[in-house]
Design a protein around this motif. Structure first.
Motif, PDB file in Angstrom:
ATOM      1  N   ALA A   2      -4.128  -0.968  29.801  1.00  9.59           N
ATOM      2  CA  ALA A   2      -5.320  -0.121  29.722  1.00  9.59           C
ATOM      3  C   ALA A   2      -5.919  -0.177  28.326  1.00  9.59           C
ATOM      4  N   ALA A   3      -7.217   0.069  28.266  1.00 10.49           N
ATOM      5  CA  ALA A   3      -7.907   0.112  26.981  1.00 10.49           C
ATOM      6  C   ALA A   3      -7.376   1.289  26.166  1.00 10.49           C
ATOM      7  N   PRO A   4      -7.326   1.153  24.846  1.00  5.91           N
ATOM      8  CA  PRO A   4      -6.854   2.256  24.012  1.00  5.91           C
ATOM      9  C   PRO A   4      -7.720   3.503  24.206  1.00  5.91           C
ATOM     10  N   THR A   5      -7.089   4.645  24.106  1.00  2.00           N
ATOM     11  CA  THR A   5      -7.791   5.918  24.230  1.00  2.00           C
ATOM     12  C   THR A   5      -8.555   6.191  22.948  1.00  2.00           C
ATOM     13  N   ALA A   6      -9.823   6.563  23.059  1.00  3.66           N
ATOM     14  CA  ALA A   6     -10.630   6.890  21.883  1.00  3.66           C
ATOM     15  C   ALA A   6     -10.213   8.257  21.349  1.00  3.66           C
ATOM     16  N   PHE A   7     -10.010   8.326  20.047  1.00  2.08           N
ATOM     17  CA  PHE A   7      -9.624   9.587  19.429  1.00  2.08           C
ATOM     18  C   PHE A   7     -10.350   9.745  18.104  1.00  2.08           C
ATOM     19  N   SER A   8     -10.337  10.963  17.607  1.00  2.88           N
ATOM     20  CA  SER A   8     -10.854  11.248  16.271  1.00  2.88           C
ATOM     21  C   SER A   8      -9.934  12.282  15.633  1.00  2.88           C
ATOM     22  N   LEU A   9     -10.084  12.447  14.344  1.00  5.57           N
ATOM     23  CA  LEU A   9      -9.321  13.441  13.598  1.00  5.57           C
ATOM     24  C   LEU A   9     -10.306  14.472  13.065  1.00  5.57           C
ATOM     25  N   ARG A  10      -9.977  15.728  13.258  1.00  8.76           N
ATOM     26  CA  ARG A  10     -10.845  16.787  12.747  1.00  8.76           C
ATOM     27  C   ARG A  10     -10.057  17.718  11.837  1.00  8.76           C
ATOM     28  N   SER A  11     -10.779  18.426  11.003  1.00 11.33           N
ATOM     29  CA  SER A  11     -10.165  19.393  10.100  1.00 11.33           C
ATOM     30  C   SER A  11      -9.514  20.520  10.890  1.00 11.33           C
ATOM     31  N   VAL A  12      -8.527  21.128  10.271  1.00 10.82           N
ATOM     32  CA  VAL A  12      -7.840  22.275  10.859  1.00 10.82           C
ATOM     33  C   VAL A  12      -8.392  23.538  10.206  1.00 10.82           C
ATOM     34  N   HIS A  13      -8.569  24.562  11.015  1.00 11.33           N
ATOM     35  CA  HIS A  13      -9.067  25.853  10.553  1.00 11.33           C
ATOM     36  C   HIS A  13      -8.015  26.919  10.866  1.00 11.33           C
ATOM     37  N   PRO A  14      -8.027  28.037  10.161  1.00 13.25           N
ATOM     38  CA  PRO A  14      -7.033  29.083  10.421  1.00 13.25           C
ATOM     39  C   PRO A  14      -6.939  29.484  11.892  1.00 13.25           C
ATOM     40  N   GLU A  15      -8.064  29.472  12.611  1.00 17.74           N
ATOM     41  CA  GLU A  15      -8.023  29.871  14.021  1.00 17.74           C
ATOM     42  C   GLU A  15      -7.321  28.846  14.914  1.00 17.74           C
ATOM     43  N   ASP A  16      -6.972  27.680  14.378  1.00 22.72           N
ATOM     44  CA  ASP A  16      -6.213  26.678  15.132  1.00 22.72           C
ATOM     45  C   ASP A  16      -4.715  26.979  15.149  1.00 22.72           C
ATOM     46  N   ALA A  17      -4.261  27.920  14.342  1.00 19.24           N
ATOM     47  CA  ALA A  17      -2.822  28.194  14.216  1.00 19.24           C
ATOM     48  C   ALA A  17      -2.141  28.487  15.555  1.00 19.24           C
ATOM     49  N   PRO A  18      -2.681  29.354  16.424  1.00 13.60           N
ATOM     50  CA  PRO A  18      -1.984  29.595  17.694  1.00 13.60           C
ATOM     51  C   PRO A  18      -1.837  28.328  18.543  1.00 13.60           C
ATOM     52  N   TRP A  19      -2.862  27.497  18.575  1.00 18.57           N
ATOM     53  CA  TRP A  19      -2.771  26.251  19.345  1.00 18.57           C
ATOM     54  C   TRP A  19      -1.733  25.313  18.731  1.00 18.57           C
ATOM     55  N   LEU A  20      -1.692  25.234  17.409  1.00 19.03           N
ATOM     56  CA  LEU A  20      -0.713  24.362  16.742  1.00 19.03           C
ATOM     57  C   LEU A  20       0.712  24.850  16.967  1.00 19.03           C
ATOM     58  N   TRP A  21       0.903  26.180  17.037  1.00 19.56           N
ATOM     59  CA  TRP A  21       2.228  26.724  17.342  1.00 19.56           C
ATOM     60  C   TRP A  21       2.655  26.296  18.752  1.00 19.56           C
ATOM     61  N   GLU A  22       1.749  26.414  19.709  1.00 22.43           N
ATOM     62  CA  GLU A  22       2.056  26.000  21.082  1.00 22.43           C
ATOM     63  C   GLU A  22       2.320  24.490  21.154  1.00 22.43           C
ATOM     64  N   LEU A  23       1.596  23.717  20.359  1.00 25.16           N
ATOM     65  CA  LEU A  23       1.832  22.271  20.283  1.00 25.16           C
ATOM     66  C   LEU A  23       3.251  21.995  19.794  1.00 25.16           C
ATOM     67  N   LYS A  24       3.668  22.688  18.750  1.00 24.44           N
ATOM     68  CA  LYS A  24       5.025  22.483  18.218  1.00 24.44           C
ATOM     69  C   LYS A  24       6.066  22.756  19.300  1.00 24.44           C
ATOM     70  N   ILE A  25       5.886  23.835  20.026  1.00 27.74           N
ATOM     71  CA  ILE A  25       6.830  24.171  21.092  1.00 27.74           C
ATOM     72  C   ILE A  25       6.850  23.064  22.148  1.00 27.74           C
ATOM     73  N   ALA A  26       5.678  22.639  22.588  1.00 27.05           N
ATOM     74  CA  ALA A  26       5.593  21.622  23.645  1.00 27.05           C
ATOM     75  C   ALA A  26       6.127  20.267  23.194  1.00 27.05           C
ATOM     76  N   ALA A  27       5.871  19.906  21.943  1.00 25.58           N
ATOM     77  CA  ALA A  27       6.236  18.569  21.464  1.00 25.58           C
ATOM     78  C   ALA A  27       7.666  18.484  20.941  1.00 25.58           C
ATOM     79  N   LEU A  28       8.195  19.577  20.388  1.00 25.69           N
ATOM     80  CA  LEU A  28       9.467  19.473  19.668  1.00 25.69           C
ATOM     81  C   LEU A  28      10.610  20.348  20.169  1.00 25.69           C
ATOM     82  N   ARG A  29      10.327  21.340  20.983  1.00 25.59           N
ATOM     83  CA  ARG A  29      11.389  22.279  21.369  1.00 25.59           C
ATOM     84  C   ARG A  29      12.613  21.572  21.946  1.00 25.59           C
TER      85      ARG A  29
END
Length: 161
Positions: A2-29
């Motif tokens: 399959a063709a590579p998935t297009a992605f971009s990188l964006r800045s992180v803002h304080p309001e991203d913290a809850p989503w990043l916490w859930e990401l840590k749980i999903a990716a590393l627990r």
């Protein structure tokens, strides 16, 4: 393939913290539990809060699909160090991590610097890193230290100190 998935990188803002916490749980627990025998929520939350530095983090966003993960890359004087690369499970094994790492390798190769990282011994991402040319250069009881240097791809040269 399959063709590579297009992605971009964006800045992180304080309001991203809850989503990043859930990401840590999903990716590393699972890997934390396999390594230390349990997921200690207060301890993991404290690690997360100490490591939440929006200025050094970038959220990986997939075109037409939304936020998929986080990257933290330290461009130090003598090396590039991948401090954090986490993807939600539904975005894993789609070539996104490979594409991100290969971009870092290209930049580091042009700068004549090695790329280094550490990964939990039980994390299957070790196989991806090996596939992308990283070699194991050290270990602790919980982590494997890995390194990549462009000159090694064509010779047995060592990175500069």
């Amino acid at each position: 393939m399959a063709a590579p998935t297009a992605f971009s990188l964006r800045s992180v803002h304080p309001e991203d913290a809850p989503w990043l916490w859930e990401l840590k749980i999903a990716a590393l627990r699972t890997y934390v539990e396999l390594t230390w025998g349990e997921w200690n929520e207060p301890q993991q939350r404290a690690f997360f809060e100490r490591g939440f530095t929006p200025q050094t983090l970038r959220i990986i966003t997939i075109e037409n699909e939304g936020d998929a993960g986080v990257l933290e890359l330290a461009r130090r004087g003598s090396e590039f160090f991948i401090t954090r690369l986490e993807l939600l499970p539904r975005f894993q094994r789609r070539g996104i991590g490979s594409a991100i790492i290969q971009g870092i390798q290209l930049e580091a190769g042009l700068a004549n610097k090695p790329v280094r990282l550490q990964v939990l011994r039980v994390n299957p991402a070790r196989l991806l890193y090996r596939k992308l040319g990283f070699t194991e250069v050290g270990e602790t009881s919980t982590h494997v230290l890995m390194s990549w240097f462009a000159a090694r791809q064509n010779s047995l040269a060592s990175p500069p100190d």
